[in-house]
Design a protein around this motif. Structure first.
Motif, PDB file in Angstrom:
ATOM      1  N   PHE A  55      -2.090  11.372   4.700  1.00 47.14           N
ATOM      2  CA  PHE A  55      -2.351  12.096   5.951  1.00 47.14           C
ATOM      3  C   PHE A  55      -1.075  12.186   6.766  1.00 47.14           C
ATOM      4  O   PHE A  55      -0.314  11.230   6.847  1.00 47.14           O
ATOM      5  N   ALA A 106      -6.102   0.014   3.995  1.00 49.42           N
ATOM      6  CA  ALA A 106      -5.803   1.157   3.118  1.00 49.42           C
ATOM      7  C   ALA A 106      -6.588   2.369   3.615  1.00 49.42           C
ATOM      8  O   ALA A 106      -7.737   2.236   4.021  1.00 49.42           O
ATOM      9  N   ILE A 107      -5.947   3.518   3.590  1.00 51.61           N
ATOM     10  CA  ILE A 107      -6.600   4.725   4.103  1.00 51.61           C
ATOM     11  C   ILE A 107      -7.265   5.466   2.940  1.00 51.61           C
ATOM     12  O   ILE A 107      -6.586   5.926   2.024  1.00 51.61           O
ATOM     13  N   ALA A 108      -8.585   5.579   2.978  1.00 52.41           N
ATOM     14  CA  ALA A 108      -9.293   6.299   1.916  1.00 52.41           C
ATOM     15  C   ALA A 108      -9.103   7.804   2.128  1.00 52.41           C
ATOM     16  O   ALA A 108      -9.279   8.291   3.233  1.00 52.41           O
ATOM     17  N   PRO A 109      -8.716   8.513   1.066  1.00 47.36           N
ATOM     18  CA  PRO A 109      -8.435   9.932   1.242  1.00 47.36           C
ATOM     19  C   PRO A 109      -9.675  10.840   1.188  1.00 47.36           C
ATOM     20  O   PRO A 109      -9.576  12.031   1.412  1.00 47.36           O
ATOM     21  N   PRO A 141      -0.073   6.412   3.418  1.00 46.42           N
ATOM     22  CA  PRO A 141      -1.175   7.387   3.391  1.00 46.42           C
ATOM     23  C   PRO A 141      -0.645   8.824   3.381  1.00 46.42           C
ATOM     24  O   PRO A 141       0.393   9.112   3.974  1.00 46.42           O
ATOM     25  N   CYS A 157      -3.232   2.144  10.186  1.00 44.01           N
ATOM     26  CA  CYS A 157      -3.019   1.629   8.836  1.00 44.01           C
ATOM     27  C   CYS A 157      -2.174   0.359   8.857  1.00 44.01           C
ATOM     28  O   CYS A 157      -2.050  -0.320   7.830  1.00 44.01           O
ATOM     29  N   LEU A 171       0.850  -1.184   0.000  1.00 47.61           N
ATOM     30  CA  LEU A 171       0.000   0.000   0.000  1.00 47.61           C
ATOM     31  C   LEU A 171       0.888   1.237   0.000  1.00 47.61           C
ATOM     32  O   LEU A 171       1.938   1.259   0.630  1.00 47.61           O
TER      33      LEU A 171
END
Ligand SMILES: Cc1ncc(C[n+]2csc(CCOP(=O)(O)OP(=O)(O)O)c2C)c(N)n1
Ligand code: SF4
Ligand SMILES: [Mg+2]
Lengths: 351, 596
Positions: free
Chosen positions: A9, B446-449, A7, B564, A4
């Motif tokens: 963030f 998975a981190i949804a934005p 992220p 995450c 992945l």
């Protein structure tokens, strides 16, 4: 196996540097190295150093050869220039790039296989030519990418994962760099960012060939008992010569260390490194003594780390060759075609 | 700091901010994952167990969970936890068959519940399946209490109340509608083993200002007016309406007025807009329907002509803060403001009133008129009488009433079984590794934005035509999935094992929010200064490991961890693992008693 992306963030209170970037702006693609690989920590230290120095990513060129270590430039500074060359050939590609455009900051990333085996000659010549660069060898004592064969930096007697001892003598790249005239030589450890980050910063600011031999445990093939490049072994045998604080700009030196233990060193651009001596009166300006010192430590089974040697007034390749100060890609037609009169003059000089 | 004791259930519970903030401690991330997986029945049942009224709360809850949501600390807005609850209720299809029925055998104990609002119905649902004979009294003909009488139908249709009240009744509850209890003594004389008072805070505050009596015909108490509207007794209002007050009742009053003929409706509040008690989204909804909110206007007088209300006078004020930070409203010196109007709705607060509890019934009240209760068991000074909901501690909201109901049911069960009511059962917890493979977890890490999705609503032209038309359409399954993906799965805990750690720094390097630090131990205040990224919420825990090989410790600031799992994916030795922490509150019953 999926990787992945990290992220986007981030912590809401991240500090920004002079360019308004956070350290996250210096990231690259997600690493595909093995979990826990020392190389990833070095990537992280490089990002941290560039962030702290407020370097504009688009002014940096990252060059590498082949190996897990040489893959890493993909994983940091995603906005920088990059060239992943052939095995062991990074030094000549970097030298060429530097000759063509002297205005970029050159970062060579290599492995012990890439620099001490197939690319040993290339390594030697880039160093002795005083190419202005930061050359980092991510040294794990094995060919990680090809599954853990002993490399040329593997210590004699160090054991493979299967328990076989290495019969050959090791190459100590730091000693070789000293002999070849490198003007900045350091050794560090991927597991010690407090030491590594200031060293990379100082190396990036250094005008000339700066070499860092960074021990970087290979989790997959060289982090077992009997290995001399494991986390545990390096932590147990780490003999730091000094600790350094990097002070950007002409910051006043406010050392409050016992007399004789703190030594300020001013670099070319005016920034200062403050050395805190940890090993008696070790002198970072004495090349010959440095070679002896790290050899003696090695004989005793200790690994000398820290800033080993520095010549802050050295001339680099461009100064030696007297090249034009403008990067070649910025030279105008008039500079390149000076006209018949100039040609006449040159011809006259050759008669 | 001493190493964190993760065996204390409250440690990981607190990391699940939403669940911690929910008075009923609903396992939020778990039901959101079920929604994402399309398991609406499962999502509904998780909610139903915890909060009894998922469909109702999914439309009306005060959502203490959302301000607590971690997502709100890493981007702009929290996950739409509340409206996802509605999704579970909207799209479920097979839950009716799974609901508990009346037991074949009763246990011989009789419990009376006064009022058929959320608190009483929760007590009934918890106790009736255990064999208790539960009798619920209410003055209204249908059960639901304030959920039915005070919440406008355009926010909460009767059908939703009917369904969820029905699930409670189906457990064999004896509901006596239209029977208002007017004497506690008389009720006690009927010989119930325990009595639960869940009668709400039924009295709306009035404003005693000049002109109040003369113009009385067009001045209404908000909650009374709302219930009159709910039951269809009131079907119209004047064109120009002033609503006094800044709470959620005021918002319901003004939006109802807009639907009953009020074309020019204004909310007037004494203090500032920001200080209003109404939830931000309720204010937004009102303003979206063309209702202005005037702040810093203090009502002074009702104006009337020939016995008819014609307007109101307000004094303009501003907020002054003294050196202690206390706020006072002082006149701005500007001329008073007169607003013309045809009707005024007063929604300036509610009070408890127990005129039907005789002073000599043995139930003590404090000087604010609230019952004297044990803070955890809700037992009154008369040992077989328990209180909950607004009746216990003054006006709160539905979810607090439900939480009180669960606690009171535990107390009543203990009391009836001769167990000490002060002994409270611990929650049930489990902690299970989510690891399935090298980069594979049992949850979607998975981190949804995406930013928060808006719930679709009817256009004003249609919505304002009929007070019984529900204005919110709810998320459709696609939007619900997208919104559910915003959840950070905070119950997937980062669990650290000191002996496995080789201090390679991989977790520190990969953590997107710089949560992890390896450093020398120290006092908490000192340690917080030395973290990789600054500690900005001291109420958020620092997870501290035992001493590592190098003498340092691992310190993780839980604050903005995205859960995450990158640290665990990057860990070469499995020192970090993602483990699902599931916490379920104990509800009344044998199993619960044995744990206490
Ligand atoms: C010309 C050539 N010869 C051999 C190889 C095979 N090869 C790939 S990586 C590697 C060794 C890399 O070792 P090192 O530079 O130490 O990198 P590490 O993976 O250990 O970081 C070798 C021999 C190659 N790719 N190209
Ligand atoms: S094989 Fe070794 S050097 Fe290569 S990524 Fe894995 S741990 Fe790192
Ligand atoms: Mg190698």
């Amino acid at each position: 196996m999926t990787y992945l992306a990290k992220p986007k963030f981030h912590h809401p209170a991240l500090e920004t540097n002079d360019l308004g970037f956070t350290h996250r702006d210096y990231e690259g693609a997600i690493s595909t190295l093995c979990a826990g690989c020392g190389h990833d920590s070095i990537s992280s230290a490089i990002m941290r150093a560039c962030f702290e120095l407020s370097l504009p990513p688009h002014r940096i060129a990252k060059l590498s050869g082949i190996g897990c270590s040489s893959k890493t430039p993909t994983y940091f500074l995603g906005q920088s220039h990059g060239f992943n060359s052939v095995h062991g050939r990074m030094p000549s590609v970097l030298t060429g790039a530097n000759l063509a455009n002297r205005d970029l900051i050159y970062l060579g990333v290599s492995g012990d296989g890439d620099s001490a085996s197939i690319g040993f000659g290339q390594f030697a010549h880039a160093i002795r030519r005083a190419v202005n660069m930061t050359y980092i060898v991510e040294n794990n004592g094995v060919y990680g990418l090809t599954k853990g064969q002993f490399s040329a930096t593997s210590d004699k007697g160090s054991k493979s994962k299967k328990g076989v001892a290495n019969p050959d003598s090791p190459i100590d790249l730091a000693t070789i760099a000293l002999q070849l005239g490198a003007t900045f030589v350091a050794r560090s450890f991927s597991g010690d960012k407090d030491q590594l980050v200031p060293l990379i910063k100082a190396a990036l600011e250094h005008q000339g060939s700066a070499f860092i031999d960074c021990i970087s445990p290979c989790i997959a093939f060289n982090n077992h008992d009997g290995s001399t490049k494991s986390f545990d072994y390096v932590r147990a045998h780490n003999a730091a010569l000094n600790a350094l604080d990097f002070l950007a700009g002409r910051a006043p030196i406010t050392a409050d260390y016992a007399e004789g233990t703190a030594q300020p060193v001013t670099l070319h651009d005016g920034s200062t490194i403050r050395l805190r001596k940890l090993a008696g009166d070790y002198d970072i300006h004495d090349r010959v003594a440095a070679i002896g010192h790290i050899h003696r430590l090695a004989e005793a089974g200790e690994i000398a780390t820290g800033l080993i040697y520095l010549d802050e007034d050295a001339a680099d390749m461009h100064q030696r060759l007297g090249t034009v100060t403008t990067p070649l890609n910025a030279l105008q037609g008039a500079d390149l075609v000076p006209g018949a009169a100039a040609l006449e003059k040159i011809n006259a000089g050759l008669r | 700091m001493t190493p964190t004791d993760t065996s204390d259930p409250s440690y990981f519970h607190k990391v699940v901010d939403c669940q911690w903030a929910c008075p009923a401690h609903t396992p939020v991330p778990e039901y959101i994952r079920r929604i994402a997986a399309g398991d609406y029945d499962g999502a509904y049942l998780i909610n139903w167990k915890s909060n009894v009224f998922p469909g109702i709360l999914g439309r009306t809850c005060d959502r203490p969970c959302e301000p607590a949501c971690r997502r709100g600390r890493v981007e702009e807005e929290p996950v739409a936890i509340c409206r996802l609850k509605r999704v579970a209720a909207d799209y479920k299809n097979g839950v009716a068959a799974l609901m508990p029925r009346a037991p074949d055998q009763r246990n011989g104990k009789r419990v009376a519940c006064i009022g058929a609002g959320p608190a009483s119905l929760t007590v009934a649902r918890d106790l009736s399946p255990l064999g208790y004979e539960v009798v619920v009294f209410d003055g209204d003909a249908r059960a639901g209490g304030m959920m039915r009488s005070q919440i406008p139908k355009f926010r909460l249709p009767d059908s939703v109340i009917d369904e969820e009240v029905g699930y409670v009744m189906q457990t064999g509850v004896d509901f006596r509608g239209g029977r208002r209890v007017d004497s506690m003594r008389a009720l006690l004389a009927e010989g119930y083993d325990a009595v639960f008072v869940g009668a709400g805070a039924p009295r709306g505050r009035d404003l005693d200002l000049p002109g109040r009596k003369e113009a009385a015909a067009n001045i209404h108490i908000g909650i009374d007016w709302l219930s009159s509207v709910s039951f269809g007794h009131t079907t119209s209002i004047g064109k120009r309406v002033l609503v006094l007050g800044g709470g959620n009742t005021a918002m319901d009053c003004c939006r109802s007025s807009r639907r009953l003929g009020g074309s020019d409706v204004t909310v007037v509040v004494r203090s500032g807009f920001e200080e209003m008690k109404a939830s931000p989204w309720e204010k937004e909804d009102a303003m979206h329907e063309g209702i202005p909110i005037l702040n810093f206007h203090v009502p002074k007088e009702f104006l009337h002509e020939n016995g008819r209300l014609v307007g109101m006078v307000f004094e303009k004020v501003r907020a002054d803060h003294d050196e202690k930070g206390r706020r006072t409203l002082v006149s701005t010196g500007e001329p008073d403001v007169t607003l013309d109007c045809d009707d005024v709705l007063i929604a300036v607060g509610q009070e408890n009133a127990f005129p039907w509890i005789e002073p000599d019934a043995g139930i003590a009240f404090d000087r604010w008129g609230l019952p004297v209760l044990d803070k955890t068991s809700f037992q009154s000074t008369l040992p077989n009488v328990f209180f909950g909901g607004d009746a216990a501690f003054g006006p709160k909201n539905i979810i607090w009433a439900v939480a009180h109901g669960h606690e009171a049911a535990i107390s009543i069960d203990s009391y009836c079984q001769g167990v000490d009511v002060t002994k409270r059962p611990p929650p049930m917890t489990s902690l299970i590794s989510q690891k399935m493979g090298i980069h594979e977890w049992a949850y979607d890490n998975a981190i949804a934005p995406d930013l928060r999705f808006k719930v679709p609503t009817l256009a004003n032209e249609i919505a304002l035509k009929d007070i019984r038309t529900e204005v919110e359409l709810g998320f459709d399954p696609k939007l619900a999935f997208a919104e559910a993906q915003r959840c950070l799965n905070c119950d997937a805990q980062t669990v650290f094992s000191t002996p496995l750690c080789i201090e390679c720094d991989a977790c520190v390097d990969i953590c997107p929010t710089d949560c992890i630090t390896f450093t020398a131990n120290g006092e908490e205040s000192d340690l917080r200064q030395r973290l990789t990224a600054p500690s900005i919420h001291p109420d958020q825990a620092i997870y501290v490991s035992d001493t590592l090989k190098t003498g340092r410790i691992m310190a993780k600031d839980e604050d903005v961890c995205l859960h995450c799992g990158m640290c665990a994916e990057r860990c070469p030795t499995g020192a970090w693992d993602m483990q699902k922490f599931y916490l379920e509150m104990s509800h009344a019953g044998q199993a619960c008693r044995s744990r206490a």
